[in-house]
Design an enzyme around this catalytic site. Structure first.
Site, mmCIF file in Angstrom:
data_model
loop_
_atom_site.group_PDB
_atom_site.id
_atom_site.type_symbol
_atom_site.label_atom_id
_atom_site.label_comp_id
_atom_site.label_asym_id
_atom_site.label_seq_id
_atom_site.Cartn_x
_atom_site.Cartn_y
_atom_site.Cartn_z
ATOM 1 C CD GLU A 67 -9.805 -24.660 58.776
ATOM 2 O OE1 GLU A 67 -10.927 -24.165 58.534
ATOM 3 O OE2 GLU A 67 -9.170 -24.442 59.807
ATOM 4 C CG ASP A 103 -25.737 10.381 2.702
ATOM 5 O OD1 ASP A 103 -24.939 10.264 1.759
ATOM 6 O OD2 ASP A 103 -26.962 10.503 2.554
ATOM 7 C CE LYS A 153 -26.251 19.749 1.928
ATOM 8 N NZ LYS A 153 -26.662 21.023 1.372
ATOM 9 C CG MET A 170 -32.344 19.370 3.499
ATOM 10 S SD MET A 170 -31.622 19.131 1.881
ATOM 11 C CE MET A 170 -33.016 18.534 0.934
HETATM 12 N N1 SAH Z 1 -33.057 10.791 2.242
HETATM 13 C C1 SAH Z 1 -33.381 11.425 3.494
HETATM 14 C C2 SAH Z 1 -33.457 12.938 3.371
HETATM 15 C C3 SAH Z 1 -32.149 13.581 3.005
HETATM 16 S S1 SAH Z 1 -32.251 15.323 2.970
HETATM 17 C C4 SAH Z 1 -34.687 10.845 4.033
HETATM 18 O O1 SAH Z 1 -35.373 10.129 3.324
HETATM 19 O O2 SAH Z 1 -35.009 11.082 5.210
HETATM 20 C C5 SAH Z 1 -31.701 15.740 4.606
HETATM 21 C C6 SAH Z 1 -32.858 16.233 5.431
HETATM 22 O O3 SAH Z 1 -33.658 15.139 5.840
HETATM 23 C C7 SAH Z 1 -32.454 16.910 6.727
HETATM 24 O O4 SAH Z 1 -32.134 18.270 6.526
HETATM 25 C C8 SAH Z 1 -33.725 16.763 7.542
HETATM 26 O O5 SAH Z 1 -34.707 17.689 7.135
HETATM 27 C C9 SAH Z 1 -34.211 15.391 7.103
HETATM 28 N N2 SAH Z 1 -33.742 14.327 8.019
HETATM 29 C C10 SAH Z 1 -33.015 13.251 7.685
HETATM 30 N N3 SAH Z 1 -32.797 12.472 8.766
HETATM 31 C C11 SAH Z 1 -33.409 13.078 9.799
HETATM 32 C C12 SAH Z 1 -33.557 12.792 11.184
HETATM 33 N N4 SAH Z 1 -33.030 11.672 11.729
HETATM 34 N N5 SAH Z 1 -34.249 13.649 11.952
HETATM 35 C C13 SAH Z 1 -34.805 14.762 11.421
HETATM 36 N N6 SAH Z 1 -34.701 15.070 10.129
HETATM 37 C C14 SAH Z 1 -34.016 14.262 9.316
#
Ligand code: SAH
Length: 464
Positions: free
Chosen positions: A44, A249, A271, A384
């Protein structure tokens, strides 16, 4: 993703719609955009449906469908808007093995129809797994407004020209040509001279691009920020979007890598945690090899490229190889962590300097001016630093820091799994080991969260 989006070829394929009224009409109108062979079963039919069926020359049967009516159909729509009639039709479709949609009934459907923005041949389909049709419609409205109506003619002419464009080498040269056509030359020609001249314009543009010299490859070293794609700079997004090769990275999350072109080549280096890292020479060799082959390389680094990112080692290698490069800054983990806890990294009368330190250097635990860092009010962000907590605590206490100095640890800053853990210098190693933080952690010495909600995730977890 429960429903996988695909574009189905319906040219000359039978599609069956069952229903008398508005639901059937809505599906019919949508399917009339295709060149499928449409059949409507409506015992329909209401006036509107009848009118469209007649005007468009669609086959109409004024009866309910039977099993044989569904044989060989590509798709079937149960659009009665009545449970019983839909269920009966659904059984027939199932029996015939035809993919079925039951209008407004997600569970009973094999497929769902997305919201569609139609700039044929450009079609945008928007789905929300049936969860939020309102949202899908809002996105559709946005897209309708932002996609020029000229997109259809542009894409039609472009499609015909594709074989000719193969005269350009595959990859960037061809992509640049199409970008030039779709975003610059094409719209201009369409606006000023009309659709008929698009073909001429394409030919002239192709000649221009064939004559132009190939741009040499280059490397852009880009800070990706701490993880949230919204914390990237516009420039970082633009460079990523244009990259042929992305060397990133492992810290850079998938949500950011997805912003690059799907065809780009991705190379993960660096790493994760304390796993072995890619040797720096190898990373340099990747960059140089691809840039020398003419690629636009983005070297994507977590946070800011110039903070504990071995930036100089890479730019020096590029300069030595005669490759053009640039650096785009990003938000470093310390900035993002301070934002997460609503605290200021510097403050009048408290600290007029700020240290960004790593607890590790090439020789092991890194040494610093501990006496200066131990002063009341001093602020430092430690990168780190997870494994070095006890070392840092020992050095600072030894040089006179107060055990009550606030310390805030932020794990996975700006990511969905961000965690904020508050401690004092006195209980730092213990708090850290109890929190069992598995992701990257930034340690803020001398700072506590500025407001209660900053620690909420922690509290919630404690009470869960
Ligand atoms: N170039 C990066 C640092 C690289 S060294 C920057 O400017 O942030 C890597 C270290 O950065 C890690 O071991 C940690 O201490 C810090 N990091 C990077 N990203 C992070 C995140 N999202 N949260 C917490 N720590 C972070």
């Amino acid at each position: 993703m429960q429903h996988f989006p695909i574009f189905l070829d319906l040219a000359d394929r039978p599609v069956v719609i069952a229903g008398n009224g508005a639901f059937a009409l809505a599906k019919l109108k949508l399917l009339l955009k295709t060149t499928a062979r449409l059949t409507v079963f409506a015992p329909e039919p209401e006036a509107d449906l009848l009118e469209t069926v007649t005007a468009q020359g669609v086959t109409l049967h004024r009866r309910a469908a039977e099993a044989h009516d569904l044989q060989g159909a590509a798709l079937a729509y149960a659009a009665h808007g009545e449970a019983d009639a839909d269920a009966r039709f659904a059984r027939l479709a199932r029996g015939a093995g035809v993919a079925l949609n039951v209008v407004d009934n997600l569970e009973a459907s094999d497929f769902i129809t997305p919201a569609i923005v139609d700039r044929d041949p450009v079609t945008v389909a928007i789905g929300t797994e049936g969860a939020a049709p309102v949202l899908a419609r809002a996105i559709k409205t946005d897209l309708e407004a932002s996609l020029p109506t000229g997109l259809g003619p542009l894409a039609r002419a472009g499609k015909l020209f594709r074989p000719r464009a193969e005269a350009l080498p595959f990859g960037r040269a061809r992509r640049d040509f199409w970008a030039d056509y779709y975003f610059r030359t094409g719209p201009e020609v369409l606006a000023e001279a009309g659709e008929e001249l698009l073909d001429h314009a394409l030919e002239a543009l192709l000649q221009q691009h064939l004559d132009a010299e190939q741009e040499p490859g280059r490397v852009d070293l880009v800070g990706a920020g701490p993880g949230d794609p919204e914390l990237m700079t516009l420039k970082a997004r633009r460079l990523l979007d244009a990259a042929d090769v992305v060397i990133h990275d492992r810290l850079v999350p998938a949500a950011i890598l997805e912003l690059a072109r799907r065809e780009a080549e991705f190379i993960a280096v660096g790493k994760e945690g304390f796993a072995p890292s890619t040797p720096q020479d190898e990373i340099n060799a990747h960059m140089i090899r691809h840039a020398q082959a003419g690629a636009r390389v983005v070297r994507l680094k977590g946070g800011d490229a110039s903070v504990f990112g071995r930036l100089d080692e890479e730019t020096e290698a590029l300069s030595a190889a005669g490759i053009d490069w640039s650096v785009t800054p990003g938000i470093t983990a310390a900035s993002a962590a301070a934002a997460a806890i609503g605290a200021s990294l510097t403050r009048r009368g408290r600290n007029s300097d700020l240290r960004l330190l790593t607890a590790h250097d090439t020789k092991g635990f890194a040494d610093h001016d501990w006496r200066d860092l131990a002063r009341p009010g001093a602020v430092a962000a430690i990168y780190m630093g997870k494994r070095a907590a006890r070392f840092v605590q020992g050095r600072l206490l030894m040089h006179g820091a107060e055990a009550a100095t606030p310390v805030t640890l932020v794990e996975n800053v700006s990511r969905p799994d961000q965690r904020i853990v508050t401690a004092t210098l006195g209980d730092l190693p213990q708090t850290l080991s109890e929190a069992a933080l598995a992701g990257p952690v930034i340690t803020l010495i001398g700072l506590a969260p500025a407001r209660a909600q900053a620690v909420l995730p922690d509290l919630l977890e404690e009470f869960a």
